[in-house]
Design a protein around this motif. Structure first.
Motif, PDB file in Angstrom:
ATOM      1  N   GLY A  85       0.831  -1.195   0.000  1.00 33.65           N
ATOM      2  CA  GLY A  85       0.000   0.000   0.000  1.00 33.65           C
ATOM      3  C   GLY A  85       0.864   1.242   0.000  1.00 33.65           C
ATOM      4  O   GLY A  85       2.090   1.168   0.042  1.00 33.65           O
ATOM      5  N   GLY A  86       0.215   2.364  -0.043  1.00 35.58           N
ATOM      6  CA  GLY A  86       0.939   3.629  -0.044  1.00 35.58           C
ATOM      7  C   GLY A  86       0.175   4.672  -0.821  1.00 35.58           C
ATOM      8  O   GLY A  86      -0.759   4.358  -1.561  1.00 35.58           O
ATOM      9  N   SER A  87       0.565   5.913  -0.636  1.00 35.67           N
ATOM     10  CA  SER A  87      -0.101   7.011  -1.323  1.00 35.67           C
ATOM     11  C   SER A  87       0.729   7.475  -2.510  1.00 35.67           C
ATOM     12  O   SER A  87       1.932   7.693  -2.394  1.00 35.67           O
ATOM     13  CB  SER A  87      -0.320   8.184  -0.361  1.00 35.67           C
ATOM     14  N   GLU A 105      -4.393   4.780  -6.874  1.00 39.67           N
ATOM     15  CA  GLU A 105      -4.589   4.507  -5.453  1.00 39.67           C
ATOM     16  C   GLU A 105      -5.343   3.197  -5.244  1.00 39.67           C
ATOM     17  O   GLU A 105      -4.985   2.390  -4.377  1.00 39.67           O
ATOM     18  CB  GLU A 105      -5.342   5.666  -4.785  1.00 39.67           C
ATOM     19  N   LEU A 106      -6.381   2.969  -6.023  1.00 32.85           N
ATOM     20  CA  LEU A 106      -7.146   1.730  -5.897  1.00 32.85           C
ATOM     21  C   LEU A 106      -6.333   0.528  -6.371  1.00 32.85           C
ATOM     22  O   LEU A 106      -6.402  -0.549  -5.775  1.00 32.85           O
ATOM     23  CB  LEU A 106      -8.446   1.842  -6.684  1.00 32.85           C
ATOM     24  N   THR A 149      -6.597  12.158   0.580  1.00 31.64           N
ATOM     25  CA  THR A 149      -8.005  11.822   0.354  1.00 31.64           C
ATOM     26  C   THR A 149      -8.171  10.520  -0.422  1.00 31.64           C
ATOM     27  O   THR A 149      -8.936   9.632  -0.020  1.00 31.64           O
ATOM     28  CB  THR A 149      -8.719  12.960  -0.383  1.00 31.64           C
ATOM     29  N   ALA A 150      -7.476  10.376  -1.538  1.00 29.52           N
ATOM     30  CA  ALA A 150      -7.640   9.181  -2.367  1.00 29.52           C
ATOM     31  C   ALA A 150      -7.086   7.945  -1.670  1.00 29.52           C
ATOM     32  O   ALA A 150      -7.680   6.862  -1.711  1.00 29.52           O
ATOM     33  CB  ALA A 150      -6.961   9.383  -3.715  1.00 29.52           C
ATOM     34  N   TYR A 151      -5.925   8.084  -1.030  1.00 27.04           N
ATOM     35  CA  TYR A 151      -5.340   6.979  -0.277  1.00 27.04           C
ATOM     36  C   TYR A 151      -6.276   6.539   0.842  1.00 27.04           C
ATOM     37  O   TYR A 151      -6.535   5.344   1.032  1.00 27.04           O
ATOM     38  CB  TYR A 151      -3.994   7.422   0.296  1.00 27.04           C
ATOM     39  N   ALA A 152      -6.794   7.497   1.593  1.00 25.95           N
ATOM     40  CA  ALA A 152      -7.690   7.190   2.705  1.00 25.95           C
ATOM     41  C   ALA A 152      -8.954   6.493   2.210  1.00 25.95           C
ATOM     42  O   ALA A 152      -9.434   5.537   2.832  1.00 25.95           O
ATOM     43  CB  ALA A 152      -8.051   8.475   3.457  1.00 25.95           C
TER      44      ALA A 152
END
Length: 259
Positions: A85-87, A105-106, A149-152
């Motif tokens: 994972g990661g941003s 991100e997805l 935002t997108a990572y979260a």
């Protein structure tokens, strides 16, 4: 860890298993006698080729390669620890998040777990036992609007998927658990702190404080270490945690300020 976790001989797949949390998880499981297959894009020199598979898990082909390696080298799997994972997003808030960024991100934070679970779960179900651990993030509850935002959102999607999966497969003997770290002082985090410190014309400790302040503070006063997160994961994967499934364990030094 002095407790006997009864992990000897267990077949364990760890994604992003060469650095940071994943590297600590793989090393700790090996110390407890498990047979670990680590996945990453690049093989570290110290790892035996039999203990590693190179793959880009953001692609279908990469996930397929890992599934084949599990069958050929482990003959199945008892535990899957999805650390990858990661941003990939830069600062700039919602306006900076175009479709390509959302897809990235997805593709990094959700789809690898979905694909590997889908491929490897039938074997777990056939043997009547298994543990899947998804590494989520406190960002799913505490997003930073300027940059995560997108990572979260992707981690929140992983968390919801994980909960639903746990309800489906628990009657078949499979446990699914989530671990949500806060800030962890990995190799990548150290590099980030150094950049922040340089930009702010301060030292490393000053850089750490800037990051902790951006999170609203860490009551315990420091980030977690990869080993501390790995110890929690090893316990949850062990028979000692046999009645634990479907829940999320936060390890963040108290960062989340609410119940």
């Amino acid at each position: 860890m002095s407790m006997n976790l009864e992990l000897t001989g267990k077949r364990v797949l760890v994604t992003a298993g060469t650095k940071g949390i994943g590297g600590a998880v793989a090393a700790l499981f090996r110390q407890h006698g498990a047979n670990v297959l680590a996945v990453a894009r690049v093989k570290p020199e110290q790892l035996s080729p039999d203990a590693f598979v190179a793959a880009d898990l953001t692609t279908i082909a990469g996930c397929d390669a890992v599934v084949r390696a599990v069958g050929e080298r482990l003959g199945g799997v008892d535990s899957i620890v999805h650390v990858l994972g990661g941003s990939v997003a830069t600062a700039g808030g919602f306006a900076a998040l175009d479709d390509a960024t959302w897809h990235k991100e997805l593709s990094l934070n959700l789809f690898p777990a979905v694909r590997l679970d889908r491929a490897l779960l039938p074997g777990m179900i056939a043997q009547g036992a298994g543990v899947i651990i998804h590494i989520t993030s406190i960002q799913a509850r505490l997003p930073l609007p300027e940059s995560t935002t997108a990572y979260a959102a992707a981690k929140a999607a992983l968390s919801t998927y994980s909960k639903s999966l746990s309800k489906e497969v628990a009657p078949k003997g499979i446990r699914v658990v989530r671990v949500a770290p806060g800030w962890v002082e990995t190799e990548a985090a150290v590099s980030f702190v150094k950049r922040i410190a340089a930009q702010a014309d301060t030292d490393y400790d000053g850089g750490k404080q800037i990051i902790m302040d951006s999170l609203g503070g860490i009551p315990l006063g420091r980030p977690a270490t990869p080993l501390e997160v790995a110890q929690l994961i090893a316990f949850l994967a062990s028979p000692r945690a046999v009645m634990i499934t479907g829940t999320e364990y936060v390890i963040d030094g108290g960062t989340i300020p609410v119940v």
